[in-house]
Design an enzyme around this catalytic site. Structure first.
Site, PDB file in Angstrom:
ATOM      1  N   SER A  59      50.082  77.409  60.684  1.00 43.91           N
ATOM      2  CA  SER A  59      50.244  78.424  59.644  1.00 43.91           C
ATOM      3  C   SER A  59      49.224  79.558  59.793  1.00 43.91           C
ATOM      4  O   SER A  59      48.170  79.400  60.417  1.00 43.91           O
ATOM      5  CB  SER A  59      50.081  77.779  58.265  1.00 43.91           C
ATOM      6  OG  SER A  59      50.979  76.707  58.121  1.00 43.91           O
TER       7      SER A  59
HETATM    8  N1  SAM Z   1      49.692  72.001  58.692  1.00 43.95           N
HETATM    9  C1  SAM Z   1      50.073  72.358  60.023  1.00 43.95           C
HETATM   10  C2  SAM Z   1      48.975  72.992  60.802  1.00 43.95           C
HETATM   11  O1  SAM Z   1      47.905  73.269  60.246  1.00 43.95           O
HETATM   12  O2  SAM Z   1      49.194  73.174  62.001  1.00 43.95           O
HETATM   13  C3  SAM Z   1      51.306  73.213  60.060  1.00 43.95           C
HETATM   14  C4  SAM Z   1      52.498  72.403  59.859  1.00 43.95           C
HETATM   15  S1  SAM Z   1      54.009  73.065  60.442  1.00 43.95           S
HETATM   16  C5  SAM Z   1      54.177  74.571  59.579  1.00 43.95           C
HETATM   17  C6  SAM Z   1      55.083  71.920  59.581  1.00 43.95           C
HETATM   18  C7  SAM Z   1      55.039  70.510  60.132  1.00 43.95           C
HETATM   19  O3  SAM Z   1      55.779  69.671  59.245  1.00 43.95           O
HETATM   20  C8  SAM Z   1      55.672  70.375  61.501  1.00 43.95           C
HETATM   21  O4  SAM Z   1      54.763  69.788  62.389  1.00 43.95           O
HETATM   22  C9  SAM Z   1      56.882  69.466  61.259  1.00 43.95           C
HETATM   23  O5  SAM Z   1      57.190  68.618  62.342  1.00 43.95           O
HETATM   24  C10 SAM Z   1      56.412  68.681  60.037  1.00 43.95           C
HETATM   25  N2  SAM Z   1      57.475  68.071  59.239  1.00 43.95           N
HETATM   26  C11 SAM Z   1      58.697  68.548  58.919  1.00 43.95           C
HETATM   27  N3  SAM Z   1      59.358  67.672  58.144  1.00 43.95           N
HETATM   28  C12 SAM Z   1      58.526  66.602  57.971  1.00 43.95           C
HETATM   29  C13 SAM Z   1      58.632  65.374  57.256  1.00 43.95           C
HETATM   30  N4  SAM Z   1      59.717  65.039  56.557  1.00 43.95           N
HETATM   31  N5  SAM Z   1      57.566  64.524  57.283  1.00 43.95           N
HETATM   32  C14 SAM Z   1      56.462  64.826  57.986  1.00 43.95           C
HETATM   33  N6  SAM Z   1      56.304  65.972  58.686  1.00 43.95           N
HETATM   34  C15 SAM Z   1      57.326  66.852  58.673  1.00 43.95           C
END
Ligand code: SAM
Length: 208
Positions: free
Chosen positions: A52
């Site tokens: 992000s």
């Molecule tokens: N917080 C992260 C960082 O600092 O890099 C950014 C996260 S990214 C915008 C969103 C993440 O949520 C992705 O890695 C994706 O694979 C994960 N994601 C999506 N759906 C999910 C779920 N149901 N449970 C866990 N993770 C999930």
């Protein structure tokens, strides 16, 4: 980054600003993007996911205001950058990611940084982490069409949940608090996140 992107755009918590200055964002990026680590936007981290924008990480962290020892659930570990910020603030972070490759890379970064208050789990974070609940804070870093009920159920009294809610294009950040008389919610502005993939979120092919 702290002076030009955060402190002048609503991030006033000095502990949050110090954490953002401490965690090396370049460590959380693929090597060929390291030179762009301090630019003012999200960046790709592989597997179709993103790290992000620093401003959004700082504002979401500030909305939680974690104190030392607070139990915080993060849904969507991704690169682990947000996790590292929370852990540096002294929180005990329980972070869930659905993509194994991203989780393995994030765990290696936590080891390199010597962050020892992080527990990781592979799976669907929309169900929370009942065995580790309740949480003082819950942060969801992927967008959902609505608040997954298990997350509010796992919020302790006085606790806060920060979550982007909306469709695949337009979303708003919601801050939900469990107060004495139940849940209250506040909107904190427009955001754009990748989808939360879950039976409580979006399907893997959301256009179908
Ligand atoms: N917080 C992260 C960082 O600092 O890099 C950014 C996260 S990214 C915008 C969103 C993440 O949520 C992705 O890695 C994706 O694979 C994960 N994601 C999506 N759906 C999910 C779920 N149901 N449970 C866990 N993770 C999930």
């Amino acid at each position: 980054m702290v002076a030009s992107q955060l402190a002048n755009r609503g991030v006033h918590d000095r502990r949050v600003l110090a954490a953002m200055a401490w965690v090396p964002r370049e460590w959380f990026l693929p090597p060929h993007l390291a030179a762009e680590a301090y630019e003012d936007g999200p960046l790709p981290i592989g597997s179709g996911q993103t790290i992000s924008q620093p401003l959004i990480v700082a504002l979401m962290t500030q909305a939680l205001t974690p104190r030392r020892g607070d139990r915080v659930l993060e849904v969507g570990t991704g690169s682990g950058y947000q996790t590292a910020i929370l852990a540096h603030l002294g929180a005990r972070v329980f972070t869930v990611e659905r993509l194994p490759d991203l989780l393995v890379e994030a765990e290696e970064r936590f080891r390199r940084l010597g962050l020892r208050t992080i527990e990781t789990r592979l799976g669907d974070g929309a169900s929370g982490w009942p065995e580790r609940a309740p949480f003082r804070g819950i942060i969801v870093t992927a967008a959902a069409p609505g608040v997954p009920p298990p997350l509010t159920e796992q919020l302790m009294p006085g606790g806060r949940l920060v979550i982007p809610i909306g469709d695949l294009v337009t979303q708003e950040l919601f801050i939900i608090e469990r107060g004495a008389s139940g849940l209250t919610e506040r909107r904190a502005g427009g955001v754009r996140f990748v989808p939360l993939i879950s039976r409580l979120g979006f399907s893997e092919e959301p256009w179908l």
